[in-house]
Design a protein around this motif. Structure first.
Motif, PDB file in Angstrom:
ATOM      1  N   ARG A  96      34.834  41.777  24.545  1.00  0.00           N
ATOM      2  CA  ARG A  96      33.520  41.150  24.720  1.00  0.00           C
ATOM      3  C   ARG A  96      33.168  40.332  23.470  1.00  0.00           C
ATOM      4  O   ARG A  96      32.706  39.202  23.558  1.00  0.00           O
ATOM      5  N   GLN A  97      33.406  40.928  22.296  1.00  0.00           N
ATOM      6  CA  GLN A  97      33.087  40.239  21.045  1.00  0.00           C
ATOM      7  C   GLN A  97      33.997  39.025  20.829  1.00  0.00           C
ATOM      8  O   GLN A  97      33.543  37.960  20.437  1.00  0.00           O
ATOM      9  N   GLU A 100      32.707  36.307  23.321  1.00  0.00           N
ATOM     10  CA  GLU A 100      31.364  35.748  23.109  1.00  0.00           C
ATOM     11  C   GLU A 100      31.221  35.073  21.748  1.00  0.00           C
ATOM     12  O   GLU A 100      30.394  34.174  21.588  1.00  0.00           O
ATOM     13  N   ARG A 101      32.000  35.517  20.753  1.00  0.00           N
ATOM     14  CA  ARG A 101      31.827  34.983  19.402  1.00  0.00           C
ATOM     15  C   ARG A 101      32.840  33.913  19.007  1.00  0.00           C
ATOM     16  O   ARG A 101      32.566  33.106  18.131  1.00  0.00           O
ATOM     17  N   PHE A 130      30.130  40.845  32.571  1.00  0.00           N
ATOM     18  CA  PHE A 130      30.087  39.963  31.398  1.00  0.00           C
ATOM     19  C   PHE A 130      29.627  38.563  31.820  1.00  0.00           C
ATOM     20  O   PHE A 130      30.382  37.589  31.722  1.00  0.00           O
ATOM     21  N   VAL A 131      28.408  38.460  32.267  1.00  0.00           N
ATOM     22  CA  VAL A 131      27.902  37.162  32.740  1.00  0.00           C
ATOM     23  C   VAL A 131      27.783  36.199  31.559  1.00  0.00           C
ATOM     24  O   VAL A 131      28.176  35.034  31.643  1.00  0.00           O
ATOM     25  N   LEU A 132      27.269  36.715  30.438  1.00  0.00           N
ATOM     26  CA  LEU A 132      27.127  35.871  29.251  1.00  0.00           C
ATOM     27  C   LEU A 132      28.497  35.392  28.767  1.00  0.00           C
ATOM     28  O   LEU A 132      28.682  34.209  28.464  1.00  0.00           O
ATOM     29  N   LYS A 135      29.782  32.641  30.928  1.00  0.00           N
ATOM     30  CA  LYS A 135      29.091  31.372  30.660  1.00  0.00           C
ATOM     31  C   LYS A 135      29.618  30.731  29.383  1.00  0.00           C
ATOM     32  O   LYS A 135      29.862  29.524  29.327  1.00  0.00           O
ATOM     33  N   ILE A 136      29.795  31.549  28.343  1.00  0.00           N
ATOM     34  CA  ILE A 136      30.294  31.034  27.063  1.00  0.00           C
ATOM     35  C   ILE A 136      31.700  30.469  27.242  1.00  0.00           C
ATOM     36  O   ILE A 136      32.036  29.403  26.716  1.00  0.00           O
ATOM     37  N   GLU A 138      32.964  29.232  30.022  1.00  0.00           N
ATOM     38  CA  GLU A 138      32.859  27.982  30.798  1.00  0.00           C
ATOM     39  C   GLU A 138      32.479  26.818  29.885  1.00  0.00           C
ATOM     40  O   GLU A 138      33.054  25.725  29.993  1.00  0.00           O
ATOM     41  N   TRP A 164      41.013  28.688  34.195  1.00  0.00           N
ATOM     42  CA  TRP A 164      39.820  28.904  35.021  1.00  0.00           C
ATOM     43  C   TRP A 164      39.279  30.305  34.778  1.00  0.00           C
ATOM     44  O   TRP A 164      40.054  31.246  34.574  1.00  0.00           O
ATOM     45  N   VAL A 165      37.966  30.423  34.824  1.00  0.00           N
ATOM     46  CA  VAL A 165      37.342  31.739  34.666  1.00  0.00           C
ATOM     47  C   VAL A 165      37.127  32.345  36.049  1.00  0.00           C
ATOM     48  O   VAL A 165      36.628  31.670  36.948  1.00  0.00           O
ATOM     49  N   HIS A 166      37.523  33.574  36.219  1.00  0.00           N
ATOM     50  CA  HIS A 166      37.342  34.267  37.497  1.00  0.00           C
ATOM     51  C   HIS A 166      36.649  35.585  37.211  1.00  0.00           C
ATOM     52  O   HIS A 166      37.193  36.436  36.514  1.00  0.00           O
ATOM     53  N   ARG A 167      35.444  35.740  37.747  1.00  0.00           N
ATOM     54  CA  ARG A 167      34.702  36.981  37.508  1.00  0.00           C
ATOM     55  C   ARG A 167      35.082  38.073  38.494  1.00  0.00           C
ATOM     56  O   ARG A 167      35.115  37.830  39.690  1.00  0.00           O
TER      57      ARG A 167
END
Lengths: 444, 176
Positions: A96-97, A100-101, A130-132, A135-136, A138, A164-167
């Motif tokens: 996650r870190q 996001e970072r 991990f919606v945030l 988004k980051i 993308e 590609w991002v796949h949730r």
């Protein structure tokens, strides 16, 4: 100041670093991609990674370069790279870190890996919550495409790679590589029987590599600074590089600590994470995520590398280190983890689906002081009949907390049961019969 | 109808995959964004877009915990109850929410504002106790913080206490 050189978390530890493309480039980002594309043959990139000794950071610890080497060399059709960002192992919060970072560090790693294995398409399978992070990623992907680091004819080299991002949508099992592929294909995330392995029959039946976020994030650094540099870091020859350990539980400063592999639990917990949060002494450690067998305070001097932890009877797994203080009930802790595994069992294999349910019910009964001494035998017996009898490693994972707590804290189980028996004796024979026939606790 | 309302977005989603069925989860998310849950009509429509049968969509929906088969409140509060969060007080957090909202896990307030759920690990083990409300994480929760979040949500539909890009420990603290 950090005691050791930070590699994966270096950029994000700088004040003001936002993770934007401009920031990443200023920190030397995408130089590794420029270095390899069209200049180093894909096979040679694989050789560099093999030589570095990099092992998968997702759980199993398989050598990354060797995994890439399993792909058929003469295959002419499409190949795929999947980045496993389905971080769902209790105790683990490093990906996650990293996402996001410093998202570009990961994207550069993915582009290098895709080039090495000859894949033009890569998917980042990120856990749905991990919606945030999604988004980051993308935003970072859009930046990287605009700058020519992704897409067709990257940097004019003729190489095509897109990501590609796949949730996902909330299923722990989708972190298992074949379940991840099933899920990415739009189905229930049920693990596949192996062989065949994803290297030959992966996504859409094509050769596929699945690597963890932390694994891929290491690649730009290995390319930039060389295989020998990486191979000398940590605890060579088998546990090279740094590792991000996620420390949680009863410590003063929980968090992600990037350290060279081979330091001890004592150093990680008492120096980096600030030691115990209260005056109570340390009672138990989970060394590598919920799937890893518990350790006791006796294990504090075990080194944090793949071999040492395995030798001591557990596994380094995903790097999730959970600390528990004296006073924590070990039957309760085992139950909490077992409830997780029961909830997350995909249901494909009977031993895991049914076994996890029986394990939860038996633990609940013991904890509710309605247990019997033979329950301990039943627990052991159930565990032994789940291990090795399932399609994926989930079955082996779910028994680790129970067998290890039974090994080190059997007296806590026995105490609860003795209390139950005394209560029953006090209440007379009829009550005991009622205990034996009482309906089992229903699913939570 | 999703197909008419989100024609471009659906095309963009399908474009990412060589096999249509791979667009299943993204399209289900689209349906859930639109209605708050995945309705039977949406499942039928997605089946038609992906050229699969409605039961194939249904069997997928029922596998994943984030897809709702029935409506939830405007704010879906999901509290992590796994061991790591439990060690640092998730049970007390749940009790507090129960007291404040008057609902148990699995229930929705009569004004349909809040639905409370317990979930397994959300990968925020170092920052427990924590909860997710719709798309946002709220971490290191205290009773006071929870009260502020609930008030913010009621008033503004969001709260400034939600988590931003994650780092732990904070770099400044690490250097201290």
């Amino acid at each position: 100041m950090p005691k050791y050189e930070l590699i994966l978390t270096k950029n994000m530890s700088q004040p003001g670093y936002t993770g934007s493309l401009a920031d990443y480039e200023r920190a030397g980002g995408y130089q590794a991609l420029r270095k390899v594309l069209g200049k180093v043959a894909p096979g040679d990139v694989t050789e560099i990674v093999k030589k570095s000794g990099l092992r998968g950071r997702g759980g199993a610890g398989f050598p990354t370069g060797v995994k890439w080497g399993f792909l058929p060399k003469d295959y002419r059709g499409p190949k795929y790279l999947c980045c496993n960002a389905d971080e769902s192992e209790p105790g683990t919060f490093k990906d996650r870190q990293l996402i996001e970072r410093d998202p570009h560090q990961l994207l550069e790693g993915i582009a290098i890996a895709a080039y090495a294995i000859g894949a033009e398409t890569a998917y980042i399978y990120i856990r749905g919550e991990f919606v945030l992070g999604a988004k980051i990623l993308e935003q970072a992907l859009a930046e990287a495409r605009r700058a020519g680091y992704l897409g067709r004819n990257i940097l004019g080299t003729g190489v095509n790679v897109d990501i590609w991002v796949h949730r996902g949508a909330g299923a722990y099992i989708c972190g298992e590589e074949t379940a991840l592929l099933e899920s990415l294909e739009g189905k229930r995330g049920l693990p596949r029987v192996k062989p065949p392995f994803p290297a030959t029959h992966g996504l859409y039946g094509k050769p596929t590599v699945v690597n963890n976020v932390e694994t891929l994030a290491n690649l730009p650094h290995i390319v930039n600074r060389g295989a020998d540099w990486f191979a000398a870091l940590g605890s060579p020859p088998k546990s090279t590089g740094t590792r991000i350990f996620c420390v949680s539980g009863h410590v003063k400063r929980p968090g992600n600590y990037e350290v060279p592999m081979g330091i001890t639990f004592r150093e990680l917990i008492f120096e980096h994470a600030g030691g115990m949060r209260s005056e109570k002494p340390l009672k138990a450690i989970i060394p590598g995520g919920a799937s890893a067998a518990f350790f006791t305070a006796e294990h504090l001097d075990v080194k944090l590398d793949f071999e040492s932890v395995a030798q001591a009877g557990s596994m380094l797994g995903s790097g999730g280190v959970t600390v528990m203080e004296e006073g924590t009930g070990m039957v309760w802790a085992a139950l909490r983890l077992m409830e997780f595994f029961h909830h997350e069992s995909c249901g494909k294999c009977s031993p895991c689906r049914e076994g996890s349910s029986w394990l939860v019910q038996t633990l609940r009964r013991i904890l509710a002081k309605r247990g019997r001494m033979q329950d301990l035998e039943t627990l052991t017996d159930l565990c032994q009949n789940i291990a090795g009898r399932t399609v994926c490693a989930f079955g082996d994972a779910e028994i680790a907390p129970i067998l290890s707590t039974l090994k080190y804290w059997r007296h806590e189980y026995e105490e609860l049961i003795r209390e139950a028996e005394e209560q029953a004796r006090g209440a007379g024979h009829e009550a005991m019969g009622a205990v034996l026939l009482s309906p089992l606790a229903s699913r939570h | 109808m999703l197909r008419e309302k989100y024609r471009d977005e659906i095309e963009q989603i399908l474009h990412r995959y060589p096999v249509r069925r791979s667009a299943m989860l993204p399209l289900l998310y689209l349906a859930q964004r639109e209605e708050g849950y995945v309705s039977e009509a949406a499942m039928k429509e997605i089946a038609s877009i992906l050229k699969v049968t409605p039961p194939q969509v249904y069997e997928t929906v029922t596998f994943y915990t984030m897809l709702n088969l029935k409506p939830v409140g405007k704010f879906h509060i999901q509290v992590c109850k796994s061991l790591m969060c439990a060690l640092v007080g998730s049970d007390a957090l749940l009790k507090w929410l129960h007291a404040r909202l008057g609902i148990k896990p699995g229930e929705t307030t009569p004004d349909r504002l809040f639905t409370l759920s317990t979930v397994e690990c959300l990968a925020a083990c170092g920052t427990g106790p924590m909860m997710q409300v719709n798309d946002d994480y709220y971490e290191k929760l205290t009773e006071e913080k929870v009260d502020r979040i609930l008030a913010d949500l009621k008033r503004d539909g969001t709260s400034t206490l939600k988590s931003g890009p994650f780092i732990l420990p904070e770099p400044a603290k690490r250097d201290a």
